[in-house]
Design an enzyme around this catalytic site. Structure first.
Site, short mmCIF file in Angstrom:
data_model
loop_
_atom_site.label_atom_id
_atom_site.label_comp_id
_atom_site.label_asym_id
_atom_site.label_seq_id
_atom_site.Cartn_x
_atom_site.Cartn_y
_atom_site.Cartn_z
N ASP A 430 0.86 -1.18 0.00
CA ASP A 430 0.00 0.00 0.00
C ASP A 430 0.90 1.23 0.00
OD1 ASP A 430 -2.39 1.54 0.31
OD2 ASP A 430 -1.88 1.76 2.42
N THR A 432 -0.04 4.78 1.32
CA THR A 432 -0.15 5.61 2.52
C THR A 432 0.10 4.80 3.78
OG1 THR A 432 -1.80 6.97 1.40
CG2 THR A 432 -1.63 7.21 3.78
N ASP A 630 -1.44 -0.92 6.13
CA ASP A 630 -1.66 -0.47 7.50
C ASP A 630 -3.07 0.03 7.79
OD1 ASP A 630 -1.67 1.96 6.09
OD2 ASP A 630 -0.88 3.04 7.82
#
Length: 742
Positions: A430, A432, A630
């Site tokens: 991912d 961000t 996250d």
């Protein structure tokens, strides 16, 4: 939430290192394998179980022997100060055995006895009876645990290593006793009391070495627990009162002084400092902490003094969760263990069959005295066989690896995840919070008259404060810094990976990606899109806002790339990994980030369901996929991956969905996990190779295979020494993982 006094104190159970399912509440031996139970701790309000490391299906509420292999059961988790009752007892027994064995060996050696004058002082029959007395005390006194564990195994309808030991020692002793009692039936026969004594002593000494080495395999978690803060300074009115850590409650304000351990997890509300978090992250550089920053219980405050608010106490703290997770992982089973279990289930019966055939063949075609040669070689076969070396090969390496990973800030949920990580060839990340810091800040803002920037930001923050997304947090933080009012939101709804919407002050607010606004038929979007293009090409994310169906503003948010990300990606490519960036952000921003990081394969504007679909497609194409993320929107992909990797700085949902958690939230942790996985699997294969080769060659030599060619026979005493060292060698090899560079 209040914590009862004593709820954070550690108490534990005893489990078998070979059979994790065997669990007792007091020291003892495993009823299955006969090995000593080992202490394993957990938090006081957690049910205590004992298990065997070779047979995790054995679960008991008190210590004792594993009913399958006889090994001592271990507690399910590790203790900060492990009790060494079994180790001390075995040490005493070994010392007594050696003290009794030395005179027995001297009396059995004619030359030594003559030199010391025993042959003149004692008649030959009397020498035999003295040897018998010394050996009886050694075998049935110091060596009694071997017979008890063999009996316990028989009572549970199984046979194990201690069955082999008890039979080997017992046969040697009984034969010698028969020769001594009925010499006319055994003309010119020798007695082998000293052999029974030496075998007992060697085996006891091997147990001492093994117990000591097994203790070191779980030290990593014990060291973590040993660092738990004992006291806290609670602020009560205008006074500061020092209390025990178990009396701290959620919401308490605590003063933390320089050089003190932070008592519990919480947030700084006054002051600042540098905190050493290496205990849980493996990172030696102190972290700058200021108002609003989270702090972790039991980490070390360094230079500054601050006031914190307790948010998680007792079993809810990060350290407690780490201990629980690592302890469970240490008892988990790798798939390679299935083969070992299948082989081990046939091992002891095969050894007995080989011993019987050895005796028959030597009595049939061996040289004189045939019966004695057959007996000696059959006993050697029983004594050299070591099923524990085979059974411990995998669990000992797993225990050390899980502790090593925890010390480096890499939490691995179970052995299967560690095993799969070795085969990963594709890493999906991912953007961000994974490639970037996950702490974005607002850089630009454009609004449509008559709305001002303050009005648009206030509306957006009112809705976004119910979201956990990093971009939402940046918007809320900016509104707070400008001291803008945040009106309560009604009819709030979150579209995972797309944005949020709700009603604020009677107005319908939509905040998120342009696609979300288009789905809600918002007008006037194109002009704001045109304004945002230039900034999106510079790796900035665009968050669009609409009020009552009209596009009213766009907020540009930048999220800096983590300092370690470029080096981590370069090292991953060097390992031959295929690196993919998968993000819900817009293609322009994603492309800009990918260009900076030299990532060639990107998928942007992807919703959580599509992320999961891509993972499944890659798996169907025979790729072994690891996904690092996250956020809540990463959870489906993490769950679908062969190995899900969660940033420890992310959400609880992501961490619950992941197989591996990186406490520091640093991509270098992925490299550590890969190196740890490869080192562990290599170590397991070394252990299994040693255990298989040792048993195959050892049993063949003990049976007399070399005698026709070289005239070599294996003394049962030497065989017992070799058996005693075999498990010890496997454990020592597993402990080498502690020196692995991650």
């Amino acid at each position: 939430m209040s914590i009862k006094e004593g709820s954070y104190k550690m108490r534990g159970r005893y489990v078998c290192p070979m059979h994790a399912a065997v669990s007792e509440d007091q020291p003892g031996i495993c009823p299955e394998c006969g090995m000593s139970l080992e202490k394993s701790i957990e938090l006081a309000d957690q049910k205590t179980l004992y298990t065997c490391p070779m047979h995790p299906e054995v679960q008991r509420d008190r210590p004792g022997p594993c009913p399958i292999c006889g090994m001592a059961l271990e507690r399910v988790t590790a203790a900060p100060e492990p009790e060494d009752t079994e180790y001390r007892e075995m040490g005493k027994r070994a010392g007594i055995a050696v003290a009794l064995t030395i005179p027995a060996v001297i009396l059995a050696n004619a030359d030594v006895s003559s030199t010391l004058g025993f042959d003149g002082a004692l008649s030959l029959p009397l020498l035999g009876w003295v040897q018998c007395l010394l050996t009886t005390l050694t075998v049935f006194g110091a060596g009694w645990p071997f017979f008890f564990r063999a009996y316990d195994a028989a009572r549970n309808h199984t046979i194990n290593m201690f069955t082999l030991i008890a039979v080997g020692i017992g046969v040697t002793y009984l034969y010698s006793a028969a020769v001594l009692l009925f010499p006319r039936f055994f003309p010119d026969a020798f007695i082998y009391f000293e052999a029974a004594s030496v075998i007992t002593s060697f085996t006891l000494f091997g147990q001492v070495l093994e117990l000591r080495a097994r203790h070191h395999t779980s030290q990593a978690v014990s060291l973590l627990l040993g660092r738990v803060a004992k006291n806290a300074h609670v602020i009560i009115g205008n006074q500061i009162q020092e209390v025990s850590i178990d009396r701290v409650q959620v919401g308490d304000c605590l003063r933390v002084k320089p050089g003190e351990k932070i008592p519990v997890d919480g947030e700084i509300i006054e002051g600042s400092s540098f905190v050493d978090e290496s205990m849980v992250t493996g990172e030696a550089t102190p972290v700058d902490k200021k108002i609003g920053d989270p702090v972790i219980g039991s980490t070390m405050n360094q230079t500054g003094s601050f006031v914190m608010r307790a948010e998680r106490v007792g079993r809810e703290t990060l350290l407690a969760k780490i201990v629980e997770m690592v302890a469970q992982a240490q008892r988990s089973r790798a798939s390679i263990q299935k083969l070992v279990d299948r082989v081990a289930s046939y091992f002891v019966p095969i050894v007995f069959i080989v011993a019987i055939f050895t005796w028959i063949i030597w009595v049939w075609i061996g040289p004189e005295p045939r019966f004695v040669h057959g007996l000696v070689n059959a006993v050697a076969v029983l004594m050299i066989a070591c099923p524990c070396a085979l059974g411990l090969a995998t669990p000992m390496s797993i225990m050390v690896a899980m502790g090593k990973g925890a010390a480096q800030g890499v939490l691995i949920r179970n052995a299967e995840a560690l095993e799969r990580m070795e085969k990963v060839n594709t890493v999906i990340m991912d953007k961000t919070g994974t490639l970037t810091e996950g702490k974005p800040r607002i850089t630009q803002m454009f609004t449509v008259p008559p709305f001002t920037e303050e009005e648009v930001l206030s509306f957006a923050a009112a809705v976004e404060r119910n979201s956990e997304h990093p971009l939402a947090l940046a918007i809320v933080q900016a509104a707070k810094q400008k001291q803008l009012p945040l009106v309560a939101v009604e009819e709030f709804s979150s579209i995972t990976g797309r944005g949020v919407l709700g009603v604020v002050g009677g107005r319908e607010i939509v905040v998120g990606q342009v696609q979300l606004l288009q789905e809600h038929h918002v007008s006037g979007i194109s002009d704001l899109q045109d304004l945002s293009w230039e900034w999106q090409e510079q790796a900035q994310s665009a968050v669009f806002i609409s009020i009552d169906g009209h596009a009213t503003g766009v907020i540009m948010v930048a999220d800096p790339i983590k300092f370690s990300t470029p080096n981590a990606l370069e090292d991953l490519r060097r390992l031959g990994m295929r690196v993919i960036m998968l993000t819900g952000d817009n293609p322009r921003t994603a492309s800009a980030i990918a260009k900076q990081l030299a990532i060639d394969e990107i998928y942007a504007g992807v919703n959580p369901q599509d992320k999961r679909l891509l993972v499944e497609q890659l798996k169907n194409a025979q790729h072994v996929v690891a996904v690092a993320g996250d956020g809540i929107n990463d959870a489906p992909a993490l769950a679908a991956a062969d190995v899900g990797i969660a940033m420890g700085t992310g959400t609880d949902v992501a961490m619950e969905s992941a197989d591996i958690t990186l406490l520091k939230g640093d991509l270098m942790g992925i490299l550590r996990a890969i190196h740890l996985s490869r080192a562990t699997m290599r170590n397991i294969r070394q252990n299994l190779f040693f255990a298989f080769i040792y048993n195959i060659l050892g049993i063949a030599v003990a049976a007399g295979l070399l005698y026709p060619f070289m005239g070599v026979l294996l003394n049962p005493m030497i065989a017992s020494a070799a058996m005693a060292c075999s498990s010890f060698s496997v454990i020592l090899n597993a402990l080498r993982l502690n020196r692995s560079k991650l």
